[in-house]
Each structure stands twice: as C-alpha cells, then as structure tokens.
Scaffold this active site. Structure first.
Site, PDB file in Angstrom:
ATOM      1  N   HIS A   1     -25.639  43.506  20.777  1.00  0.00           N
ATOM      2  CA  HIS A   1     -26.385  44.483  21.583  1.00  0.00           C
ATOM      3  C   HIS A   1     -27.684  43.864  22.120  1.00  0.00           C
ATOM      4  O   HIS A   1     -28.343  43.104  21.429  1.00  0.00           O
ATOM      5  CB  HIS A   1     -26.723  45.716  20.736  1.00  0.00           C
ATOM      6  CG  HIS A   1     -25.570  46.662  20.634  1.00  0.00           C
ATOM      7  ND1 HIS A   1     -25.436  47.560  19.612  1.00  0.00           N
ATOM      8  CD2 HIS A   1     -24.487  46.837  21.436  1.00  0.00           C
ATOM      9  CE1 HIS A   1     -24.325  48.252  19.787  1.00  0.00           C
ATOM     10  NE2 HIS A   1     -23.732  47.830  20.886  1.00  0.00           N
TER      11      HIS A   1
ATOM     12  N   GLU B   1     -32.002  48.712   8.648  1.00  0.00           N
ATOM     13  CA  GLU B   1     -32.293  49.612   9.763  1.00  0.00           C
ATOM     14  C   GLU B   1     -32.264  51.034   9.224  1.00  0.00           C
ATOM     15  O   GLU B   1     -31.615  51.312   8.215  1.00  0.00           O
ATOM     16  CB  GLU B   1     -31.230  49.466  10.862  1.00  0.00           C
ATOM     17  CG  GLU B   1     -29.839  49.902  10.427  1.00  0.00           C
ATOM     18  CD  GLU B   1     -29.121  50.762  11.457  1.00  0.00           C
ATOM     19  OE1 GLU B   1     -29.804  51.349  12.320  1.00  0.00           O
ATOM     20  OE2 GLU B   1     -27.889  50.831  11.404  1.00  0.00           O
TER      21      GLU B   1
END
EC number: 3.1.27.-
Lengths: 605, 835
Positions: free
Chosen positions: A75, A208
């Site tokens: 990404h 995360e």
C-alpha cells in the site's frame, strides 16, 4: 541497561478516522538503525506528501546511518515514498520486502506516478526509471526465512494477511528484538489467511491500531451488502461503476463478483478497464501460496483468478445499452477512464458508483462521497449526479480483539501502538496494560520512545574451568543455582568465562599479585622473635584446620597469609604485626586480623 | 478573496468550531491554512480579520469550548498566527484579547491540552507566522514567550523542538534587524531588548555544563549562521567564541559532533570566511582534535570553499585522505609505497586504529568515499586531489572487498579480513571510481583497473546492486579508455579489454536474476550510445554473442527487462542496419525481423514499459532519419499510430503523438514548406504542389484522425499535445495569415461534418468521444476537409482550455470550502481504506 530507542515519526494523525498517513518509523536497537516502511500521503501534492527525512540524522549520510529499510506491504501509505527516498534523497543501502510485495509494489507506484505526472506542473516526483532502479535494490525475502542483514542484525518475516504479500517483521540484534506488524488482519478473508506469529517474546511489539476500539461487523456482511447493491442495480437495468486502483481491492472484488455471477447465473457483462489486470492476476496466480487455504485448495480444479465472467473493457462499451459492471482506474475519479465513464453515466438514476477506497480532497470521488450532487467540471459545465453513490470499505485491519490476540501470541515485553486515533488508542493501551501487565506506549508523531531492555547475555564457559568448579563441592543440582568463579573475557563479540590462568595465557598478559596489608599493634615487651613465637602458638591453637608455619626468617604463614613482627620505633613495648594476604584469602585474612586485634591470650608460651 | 468564498467562509468557520461535527480531514485544514497564507502573502495590507468577522468569532468560539479537540486548537493557533502576520490584523486581534488567550500564559500553554504535541506545534508555528513586525515582537517578549520557546527546544517531539529552534533564529534576526538603527559592532554591543534576552539565554546555556542545553544552543547557532549572513552575527560570535572553543577539548559535554556542523555553516558564511586568523585557527584546531568520523563533513565542506587559507585546506585534505592513504600503506611493502600524504603533516595512528576495528572500519571508509564522490562530482574543484593515488587506493579497497588481495602487513591483513564481502564499501568505492573516470589519472593503471572491474563483473558473489555499480563504472572507464587509445594508439589493449567485457556481458545477460539482466542491457545501451562511432567497439560487439542475446531478451518474462531489451536493440540498430558503412552481417541482422518484433511488442505486450520503450525507439529512429525513404516512413508511421491510438497507457499514446510531430515537420520541410529541426534533407523548393502533396501524405498516413481523436482523449496530456501539433500544422499550411474562423462551416465542402466537428469540440471536447467511424461525414483522409478543419476550428481557444484545467483535482479555495461544508452533517464517518 542496554537501551532500545524507538522513534516514531511521520505517522500522520488520522483525521476523521481517515488513516492515509505516511507510515515511517525508525527503530534503533542495540546500535542498529532500521527504518520501517516509507509511506506517502496521497492527500498532498507538495513536499508534505513525503516524510521529511532530514529528521533521521543531522550528521552524516542516510546510507551510513541506516542499516536497512523494511517495507511491510505494497500500500502506498507504506511504500509510496520509497523511490523518492532511494533515488532522490539518496539512500543507497539495502531494502527488504517479501517477494509478492516486490512484484506488486512497482505496479502501484507506477499507477500512482502516472496519475500524478498527468497533473500540470508536477515536479519533485519520481520517474518510471527511478521506480525501476529502486526496485532493483530490493532484496526479496521468504516467510520465516532468517535474513542476515549484517553480522549482528537479522530479520524475519511473518504472514500478516491484510493484502497479498503483507508481512510482519521481526528485527533482532543479539538477544534484543522488535516485531513490527505493519497492517495485519487476524481473521481470514475471501482470498487471504489470518496473520500469525510465533511466541518470539520480543522486547517490543509495534502494532498498528487503526481499529483500536472497533469490533467491526464481519467482512462477510459488507460483502453481502456489496453484492446485493450491485445485483439490484443490474437487475433494474442500471450500470455499476467501481473506480479502483490497479491492484489489491480490485482483485478481491473480482473474485466476489465472479463467484456471485456463477452462482446466480447472471448474464450482465463485467468489465475490467485497466490494462494492468492481466499482470495483477498473474501475480495472484504466481503467489498462490500467499493466499488462503480455500483458494489454494480449489486452485487445482479452477484458478480463482482466471475469471470467466470478467472481460477486458473497451471505451466504446460504455455507450452500450443495458446493464453492466465496470472496474475502472483511477480509484479517486479524478482523471482517465473512471472519470470518463462516470461523466457518461452520472446523469442516470438507475446507475450506481461504488467507491471502495479513500479519496483525496478536491477529487470528484471526494466530492460525491461528501454528498455533493452538482459538480462543476473544468470550471464551466455543471454535471448533475443522479446516479447512486455508495461507499464501501473492505479494508482488512485487525480490530481490538485481533490486536489482543496477536499480543497473546507473541508475548512481547512492551507494546507500542501506531496508526490510530489518540482517544481510541488510550482505551486499548489501558486494556493491554491490565491484561498483559506490560508497558504500552503511544508516542505522538515525531516523538521518540526509549525502552530499556534487560537482555540475558549467553556466556560460554571453558571446559577446564567447568570441571574444576564442579569438582569443588557437591554434585551439580539442576534446581539449585551454582556460583562459579572465573575470568569473563569479551573478545570477538562473544563472552567466555575461563580460569584466570587461561585468560592470562590467551591475552598474553603477565600476572601481577595484589596483596592486602594491615598493621596490628600488640602490647608485648618481649623480644620480637618471642612475640612471633607467641603469635605462632596462638594461631596454631585456633586455626586447627589450616597449615600454619613458622618460617626460618622469622615470619609466619597461614595459607597465603604472611605475618611479620617488628618493634615499634618509638615504643619498644609495642610490637607491630604486618599482616598481608591475597585476594583469594580475603576471608581468612580479615578473620586473622580481627583475631590478632583482640590481642594475645595470657600464658601463650 | 472572491465573493463566493467570503460568502462560504462564515458557514465553514461555524462548522469547524462546532464540536458536534466530525473533525475535518487533516488535509482540508492544511489546505485552508495554505489559502490564508497565500492571501496574506499576495496582499500584506489586506485586513482579513476586519473583512471577515467570522474569523474572530471562530477563534473566540474555539477558545470558549470547554474541551476543544487538539487538531482544531492547533489549527486555530496556526490560523491566528497567519492572520496576525499583518500589523492591522494583529492590532485587531489584540484588541479582542484573543492573542493573549491563544499564545499567552492563560492559553493552551497552561492547560492539559499542552500535553498534545500537535497543540505545541501549532503554538510554535502560530508564533512563527506572526513574527513579522515589532508589535508582535514586543507581545512575545513581554509575555514570557521567549522562555517557552527555549523550553520547547528540548521538546520530546522532534518536529516541535526543531521548529522552536528555527523560531528563535527568526525572532533574533527580526529583533536585530528591525529594532536597531545602527548595526551592533564589537565595541558597542547595544542589542535590542529582545535580542539581548535571547543572546543571554544562549550564553547561559553554553556555560551551563548541561549537555542537552549546550547541544540545543549549538544547533540554534548552526541554524543562525547558516541562514543569516549579516555582519552582526560576527559580533554575536565574538561573545561566545571562547566558550565554544573550549568544547573542542572537553569530552564530557559531547558537543563535538555539533561543532563540525556549526563551523561548516560559519565557513560558508561570508562574514566569517573573510576574517583573518581566529576563526580559521578554530577550524584548524577542530580538524586536529575531532575524530575523523566527526570531522569528515567539515573537512569535505572546507575543500569546496574557494575562499579558504591554504594551510586549512591542506589540513582538511589530510583529514579526508588519511583513510585512503592508510589503505595504500597497509597494502604495500614499506619501500614501494609512494603515499598520498606527506607523513610529516599527518598522524595516522588514530585512523589506523579505526580502520583495524570491525565496528568502525566500514563506516569510516564509506563516509570518506561519500565525501570524495561529492567532491569529484563538482565541475570546478578548488583543490587538486591526487587522482592517481586515489585510484590506486580505490582499487586496493575493491580488491580487499572481493578477497583478491590479502597483504602481509598486519594492518593490511586486518583490514582485508574486515572488508571482505562488505557490500557497503564496495558500493561506495564503485561510485567514486565512476566519478574518478572524468579526472586525469595516470594511464598506466588503466589495465589493472579493468582487471579489478572484470573480476567484479565475473564474480558470482557480486550482488545485483554491486554489479549495477560495476557496470556504471566500467562504462565510464571504457569511454575514457577509448579516448586514451585514440591518443596513444594502444588498440591492442583496448581490444582485449572490450573482448573480455563482452564475454562477461554475455554471461550476465543470461543471469537468472532479472535485476542483473536489466542492468546488463542498460550497460549495453550506454556503451552503444557513447561508443557507436568507434570502429573497434563495433567490431568487438558484433563479433560477440551479445546482440543475439539482447534480442532474445525481447521475450523476457519480466517486463522491465523486455523494455530494456527494446531500448538496447533499438540502439543496436544504429550500428547494424542503419549504419552507413554497415558491416557485412549476413542474415543474422534482419532489419524487417527486428522491426516486426518491436511492432509486435507495441501491439501485444500486456505491460506499459515495453510498449513505451518501443515507441521511444521508433521516435529516435525517425528523428535520426533511419526509417528509410518517405514512402517507407509514411507506411511505418501510419502503422504505428494505428497501433498506439487504442493503447491503454496514455504515455504510449503521447509517444505516438511525438512520432507524428516529428513526421509532420519532416514531411513539411522535406517538401520545403518551412524550417524543420528534424529534417534530414533541406530543400529550398516552395510551391503549392508540395503543399498539397504533404497534406496528402499526412492524410494517407491517417495522421489527422489520430490527432483529432486525441483531442478528446480522456488523459489530458494527450489532448494538449495533439492540440499543439495541430496548431503547428496550421501554421505550416497557413504560413502567413491564419484563416478567419468565420470561414464557411455549413456551406463548406465538408459541410455537416465540419460543423459537427466544431460543435463537438466546443461542447467540451473532453466530455465526449469522437465518432469511431465516418458515419456522420468527417473524412479524416480527405485533404480538403482537413485543410478546412485546420482553418476553421478555433485551436487557440481549445489550447487555452486544455491548459487551463490541467487536472481534475479541483484546487480552488471555493471548492475546498464547499468540500468542508459538504461533510457537515455526515453522521457516519467513512472508514479509512488505503490502496
């Protein structure tokens, strides 16, 4: 204490839950500096889109400072600044990512470059050649393969789910280690499996926390919703536009539609407009081992990525009557084919556009998502949007439950949360600290967190010393710790416990003996040799188990302890006993002096 | 500010200040600030606050919130700062007592929100923007702001700390430059109050003995001397010079790494570099006392200075070259050593010990090599480096790294053991080697240099990155070698080297690693570009297997490699089919075959890179007049544009347009219509016969249909380019006066078709597709229609329009305000999802 410092920087705060920041983290562990991810922010078209790398080091070159760069997945918020960093800022060191990431990353970078340079006056952006040169520097790694970056630093990738090729990385120097999760997903989805890591007990787990407090409705629900909407539109004769980027979400949605079309025996055509689809599908086929079990199993009978219902799109098809579904690039409806089709179809309320991803402010995608229905195109025409607009998120991040599960798996000593909203992270932090009794940190963008580690350092012991030490005293008992004496040698990055003699020999040193001395004053008017004799007899009587000797030169020895007597220069009635002993006989030495200090018993002949 | 914006602004402000609304996308707030910054910058007299009362209301209502979100508070601080940059607005905000509540003691400074780094950062940025006039300065100094900024220099957030340091520099400069009537001199240090406050704080922290305070102050001074070159900086320096000098010797404060940067910035400042004596003595002392790693940047920086005392320069050179010298010494017998440095000025002991330690050897070498590379990349270097010895030292390093050299000396064997297989050092050394090829070195070393390079090219241990760098260095030195052999006729040596290079290239072209195959092809292309005029090069290349292998790679599974193969084969054509004195080649170089292969790639390759490479090769061929006679070219161009016009990659289509552009100008000028930069033949014939002829050629080649279709391309660069070409064509065919646009449309020969064309273009060329066939009457192959189309369509207007809206990302402030407003009332947040 060895110190492991962690510097979180440039993880832009996620405004309104829209986490499209530039992931870029610097970890210093046992003197090694590793950069984790090198993302860009798609919302800006100036310097702000890339991290400001000048903060990494003020002295010296980046290549000298950083030992390596690790990219977790393809990404753009994790890899988008990489060509800029390696080809324009000038980082020339090693870059690591998994094989699928290395294959797919350039497609996304190229896709983004193409729509960026399309804009007028675009400068300071990397070129196609730079993307290639950057990718040529990348070292691809396999899952669970221990990669030796240099003699001390090693890294290892673990499966992270999320997207094809996404990995968590363990970074290890000596016995200190950090795990960086990147983005991950703890529940398997339609084409990928769940993240997994072994019980590696890192000193620090950087995770995360995009969905830190959300327990998300299952992805299945969202998928059903998506299919229902597409189906309804097609049934009433409408056209469905799905703006996507070349790779990632598009493939996932293709599998979804393909299976649904097959099951429902639908006839409406599905088109894929990007020329990259073949390459994308090629990679999904190539990296079939990275997909989930179901896909791998059915692969033998039918390859999920060989679509029966999905055909290549030609721009003339957009005018065809009747229902159809079209995947078109780019994903934010701001240029190219997706925008062109959107303009053709926007005016018909039977049609629908489904936005599966984030849109930058200023793009048509952003405008229609925020509910605007009258769009001014190129400053003159008004385009009225009558078609339905839907937003659907299919992103696969771990939710609170998943994050806790991963912590349980890895058993870290400290946890650090990134990629999330402060308030939500605070809640998760408390939960982690309560449940696992470990420290949890959530540094702000640009802040450094320092963690002290207490590493156990392995020491080799020489066989000779081991034999000698075990020979003294009882047989070794596994349950009881045993104290050993020896000389600790630090040489060639290893620690060894050896006997002092061996150490001297190996290091080529001469032996010096250190003796402790003490003067004891005794009131005794007799001649010196008589005093000595009295002392000798006294000691012999007290220290029955030791060898006490009276030497011809008039001194006394007890083991290594030496005692000599002299008359006091001013007072002949006082004798001075000079006691000296070695370090080894420290205990005996101090016992003897205290004994002598009490004086001699009367009647000692 | 436009009327529309000022109408939207109050609602936007109300929405932003409303805590019930979901907070806006960060980028929206940033762009809003950009807009305000732009407004104040382009008209400093504008009173935004007075014209837009909603701004004051906004600030007041954010301050009134019991618990504002950190991001809105930070935004408010920054906004207020930008507004207060103008003195009028500042006064206005002062009267409303807003500035004190934002930046003073009672503001966020003493609230729990200060814990949030974004609030602190907003505060610093706000103050920085405000500091443009004396009232702001007084406001800051009288309110204790300076103390806050000094504290923030040690902030846990790197961003805040760095911004605070820069803010202090800005405030100090502003204070000295706006508040003094005469510049301070050494005798009369009459600093203005604010400057005095800052200078005092700097002096105090330098004397504090606290490592962190000293570091902060040195950083501040580094910023100051780097950005401000006014004479007063020298006065400031004189006050602190002694203290700073003492840090050179004091190891306890660990200020040494900072000192090198500070001195370097000072050396670049005209204020200091012109001074006699003391400053340069300090630099010399730093060069002597700091460790080689710490002092490297200073030494390299000094060497780039033109104004620098000779002895300092020599000292710097000694520092920089010492590791290279040490390497040479370690590798040679004592007697044969002809060193880089005069031993009397250098003490090699420190460097020797650094090089013989595993932990420091590679980093010291890499640093030194990086500095050398930078110096060598300068065209004009103020010093002469000992190029030949440098080359020898580099070769030694490279030989240590690949294990080809293990000297007997203890130092040499230690270093060679440490360096073996050290990629970092290999990469850096190869970079310097490439840079060195441009300098005058001793030519006798060239033979052994190629031995080293070939060893790297052949070694299975060379990593792809190292190989790539070896290729780069090799190509540069081969060019140098060619120049050499021209001057001294050492053909045999050159021939031998070329033969060896092609042998190893053959092997590398078959590497299983795509990175290596790609670098090999790139290397081949570079060689052909530079050396294609050299007979012995051509001979060696063509007698090797390299051309055949390169052609094979046109079918490589990796698209990057296919693209590089296309480029290489395209360049190879210049020495095979297109060479005027083309050697007898037999059947193996069949031009038609190659062209057909490239054509096939252009029409069928699933990926963009190879197709882009093909179109760029075709462009190159056409520009160099290689595609044959005009008829031939016409067919060629026609075929190519029919292939590319449906390409999905806009860059391929753009490449097609470039090809058309070259073809058009060649056609026109070959027939003598106007000047042409690409014309292979120039002719002076001018006549209307030629005029028609060239128009016919362009029509036959289907150029017009491609161009007009491209006007409606969904990707703008394509439309813009097509429009440019059509404008060029029009000026070619209507050389003197462009026809009036009123010239018949409906009653023209093309009639309906032309009217339709115009209407289509006028209605928004980009909104609609051009018709795919001639059903409604436009015949793109009819010269007359096309001549008329060129004359009647208002291409200028179209050109302006295409350029005006160059992308679809709406950047206008109005659109931004609308977007922020549109999100108001959105209950559900759209969840994040990245690609």
């Amino acid at each position: 204490f060895p110190e492991m410092s962690y510097l979180s920087f440039f993880c832009l705060g996620p405004g309104a839950g829209q986490d499209v920041g530039r992931s870029c983290i610097l970890v210093s562990i046992a003197g090694k500096n590793v950069m984790l991810d090198c993302g860009m922010h798609m919302g800006y078209n100036d310097d702000r889109r890339f991290p400001d790398f000048s903060y990494i080091t003020q002295n010296g070159r980046l290549t000298d400072f950083l030992d390596c760069v690790i990219i977790s997945h393809f990404h753009l918020d994790h890899c988008g600044a990489l060509p800029y960093f390696s080809e324009m800022v000038g980082y020339d060191g090693p870059i690591y990512m998994t094989h699928p990431t290395k294959a797919i990353c350039p497609i996304l970078l190229e896709d983004y470059r193409k729509i960026t340079v399309d804009k007028k006056g675009e400068t300071n952006f990397f070129t196609s050649q730079m993307i290639k040169d950057c990718m040529k520097k990348v070292v691809a790694v396999h899952l669970h393969q221990t990669v030796q970056v240099d003699e001390e630093l090693e890294i290892k990738a673990y499966y992270a789910g999320h997207v094809l090729g996404a990995a968590m990385f363990q970074i290890k120097v000596g016995c200190e280690s950090v795990v960086y999760t990147g983005d991950y997903n703890m529940t398997p989805d339609r084409h990928l499996g769940a993240a997994w890591i072994d019980k590696c007990r890192p000193d620090l787990l950087i995770t995360e926390s995009t969905y830190a407090t959300t327990i998300r409705d299952s992805k299945r629900c969202r998928e059903r919703d998506f299919l229902k909407k597409v189906h309804e539109t097609v049934e009433r004769g409408g056209k469905v536009l799905i703006p996507v980027f070349a790779l990632g979400r598009a493939q996932e949605l293709c599998i979804l539609l393909e299976t649904f079309w097959e099951r429902m025996n639908l006839k409406a055509p599905i088109y894929f407009s990007t020329g990259l689809t073949e390459k994308a599908n090629h990679y999904y086929k190539l990296f079939i081992t990275w997909t989930n079990q179901k896909i791998r199993k059915t692969f033998v009978q039918r390859n999920m990525f060989e679509f029966k219902h999905i055909k290549a799109f030609d721009r003339a098809f957009a005018d065809n009557p009747g229902p159809m579904v079209v995947f078109a690039t780019p994903g934010m409806l701001h240029a190219g084919q997706s925008l062109q089709i959107f303009r053709k179809w926007a005016g018909n309320e039977k049609n629908m556009v489904i936005m599966p991803g984030y849109c930058v402010q200023g793009t048509v995608g952003h405008k229609i998502l925020s509910g605007q229905r009258k769009l001014e195109m190129e400053g003159r025409q008004i385009l009225e949007v009558k078609m339905q607009v839907e937003y659907m998120s299919f992103s696969a991040h771990a939710d609170a439950k998943g994050i806790m599960q991963l912590i349980r798996q890895a058993e870290p000593r400290n946890v650090l949360l990134v990629h999330g909203e402060a308030k939500k992270m605070e809640f998760l932090k408390q939960k982690i600290e309560q449940e696992f009794h470990v420290s949890c940190y959530m540094p702000a963008n640009g802040e450094t967190t320092t963690i002290f580690t207490n590493p156990s350092i392995p020491v080799d012991i020489s066989l000779g010393l081991l034999k000698r030490e075990t020979a003294i005293g009882l047989l070794p008992d596994a349950k009881k710790p045993k104290l050993m004496h020896g000389t600790l040698m630090m040489k060639d990055n290893s620690f060894r416990l050896v006997s002092p003699e061996q150490a001297l020999k190996e290091l080529g040193l001469a032996e010096h003996q250190l003796r402790f001395t003490c003067r004891v004053h005794i009131q005794d008017p007799r001649k010196e040799h008589e005093t000595v004799l009295r002392v000798y007899n006294h000691l012999k009587g007290v220290l029955k188990d030791y060898s006490v000797q009276h030497l011809p030169d008039g001194s006394i020895t007890v083991e290594s302890i030496l005692i000599q007597a002299t008359a006091h220069s001013e007072d002949q009635g006082t004798k001075v006993l000079l006691v000296s002993w070695t370090y080894q006989d420290e205990e005996l030495g101090s016992y003897l002096t205290s004994l002598l200090k009490k004086g001699l018993p009367q009647g000692t002949a | 500010m436009t009327r529309e914006c000022s109408l939207l602004l109050p609602r936007v402000c109300a929405a932003l200040a409303d805590p019930r609304q979901p907070s806006s996308d960060d980028t929206c707030l940033e762009k809003l600030l950009d807009w305000f910054r732009g407004l104040t910058k382009c008209d400093p007299t504008v009173n935004l606050v007075q014209d837009n009362p909603c701004l004051t209301e906004f600030i007041a209502s954010v301050l009134a919130l019991p618990e504002p979100s950190p991001s809105i508070l930070s935004f408010t601080l920054r906004l207020a700062g930008i507004l207060a940059a103008s003195e009028n607005c500042f006064q206005h905000l002062q009267q409303e007592k807003l500035l004190v509540r934002l930046f003073g003691r009672d503001g966020p400074l003493n609230s729990a929100l200060w814990e949030d780094a974004s609030v602190r950062s907003g505060w610093v940025e706000g103050v920085h923007s405000m500091m443009h006039h004396q009232p702001a300065l007084h406001f800051l100094c009288s309110g204790g702001g300076i103390d806050v900024i000094f504290t923030l220099q040690g902030d846990p957030s790197l961003f805040v700390a760095s911004a605070a340091s820069q803010l202090l520099v800005h405030v100090l400069t502003l204070s000295v430059e706006s508040e003094t009537t005469k510049p301070p001199s050494a005798k009369d240090c009459d600093w203005p109050a604010c400057a005095q406050m800052i200078i005092k704080r700097i002096e105090d922290s330098l004397q504090s003995g606290s490592a962190s305070h000293i570091e902060q102050s040195l950083k501040l001074l580094t910023h100051l001397f780097g950005s401000c070159h006014a004479t007063w900086t020298e006065v400031l320096w004189l006050g602190i010079a002694k203290q700073v000098e003492s840090f050179l010797m004091e190891e306890t404060v660990q200020a040494q790494p900072m000192l090198a940067n500070l001195l370097l910035n000072m050396a670049w400042s005209p204020v200091f570099c012109d001074t006699e004596g003391s400053f340069w003595a300090l630099v010399t002392s730093a060069l002597e006392h700091l460790t080689p790693v710490q002092v490297g940047p200073l030494a390299a920086g000094v060497l780039r200075l033109y104004k620098c005392p000779q002895d300092v320069r020599i000292q710097a050179l000694t520092v920089l070259l010492q590791p290279m010298d040490c390497i040479l010494r370690a590798a040679s017998q004592p007697l044969e050593y002809a060193g880089l440095l005069d031993e009397s000025v250098s003490d090699p002991a420190t460097v020797e010990s650094l090089l013989s330690s595993k932990s420091s050897c590679a980093s010291l070498l890499c640093q030194t090599l990086a500095h050398l590379e930078k110096l060598l990349s300068l065209i004009h270097l103020p010093v002469d480096l000992p190029y030949t010895s440098l080359l020898r030292s580099l070769m030694t390093i490279l030989q240590f790294c690949n294990g080809c050299l293990s000297p007997a000396s203890p130092l040499g064997s230690t270093i060679s053991r440490i360096l073996i297989d050290c990629f970092r050092v290999q990469r850096s050394a190869l970079d310097v080697l490439a840079a060195l090829s441009e300098r005058k070195c001793c030519d006798t070393l060239v033979g052994s240099l190629f031995d080293v390079l070939l060893a790297y090219l052949e070694s299975p241990n060379s990593s792809p990155t190292v190989l790539k760098k070896t290729f780069q260095a090799t190509s540069k030195w081969l060019v140098h070698l060619q120049e050499l052999s021209c001057s001294n006729s050492q053909w045999q040596q050159t021939e031998k080297i070329l033969k060896d290079v092609f042998l190893v290239l053959q092997k590398r072209l078959c590497s299983p690693c795509w990175e290596v195959r790609d670098s090999s092809l790139e290397f081949l292309t570079v060689l052909i570009k530079c050396l294609r005029d050299q007979e012995e090069f051509r001979q060696s290349l063509l007698s090797s297997e390299v051309p055949r292998l390169a052609e094979n790679l046109l079918e490589d599974p990796e698209s990057y490699v296919r693209a590089s193969a296309v480029t290489a084969v395209g360049h190879l054509a210049f020495i095979t089919y297109f060479a005027p004195e083309s050697p007898v080649l037999g059947n193996q170089y069949n031009k038609e075959n190659t062209v057909a292969k490239l054509q096939e790639i252009l029409s069928t390759d699933p990926e963009g890179f190879p197709r882009r490479a093909v179109i760029s090769v075709f462009n190159k061929w056409l520009r160099q007049g290689c595609t044959g006679q005009l008829e031939d070219t016409e067919q060629f161009v026609s075929r190519v544009i029919q292939t590319v016009e449906h390409d999905l990659d806009w860059e391929v289509r753009l490449g097609g347009l470039k090809l058309v552009e070259v073809f058009c100008s060649q056609t026109i000028c070959q027939l003598g219509l106007s000047q042409c930069p690409y014309a292979p033949v120039t002719s002076a014939v001018t006549s209307s016969v030629h005029h028609n002829e060239s128009l016919q050629i362009l029509c036959r080649a289907k150029v017009f249909s491609f161009l007009f279709r491209s006007l409606c391309d969904c990707d703008k660069p394509v439309g813009q380019r097509a429009c440019d070409i059509l404008l060029g064509l029009r000026s070619g065919f209507y050389p003197i006066n462009a026809p009036q646009h009123s010239q018949g449309t409906a009653d023209s020969p093309a009639g309906h078709g032309m009217a339709w064309l115009q209407r289509t273009l006028r209605q928004g060329s980009l909104a609609q597709n051009f018709p795919t066939d001639g059903g409604n009457g436009v015949d793109f192959q009819d010269p007359e229609s096309m001549m008329l189309a060129l004359g009647t369509i208002d291409l200028e207007e179209l050109h302006d329009e295409l350029n005006k809206s160059s992308d679809h990302v709406e950047k206008s402030p109005q659109s931004l305000l609308q977007d922020i407003l549109a999100t108001v009332g959105t209950v559900e947040e759209n969840e994040a999802d990245c690609y």
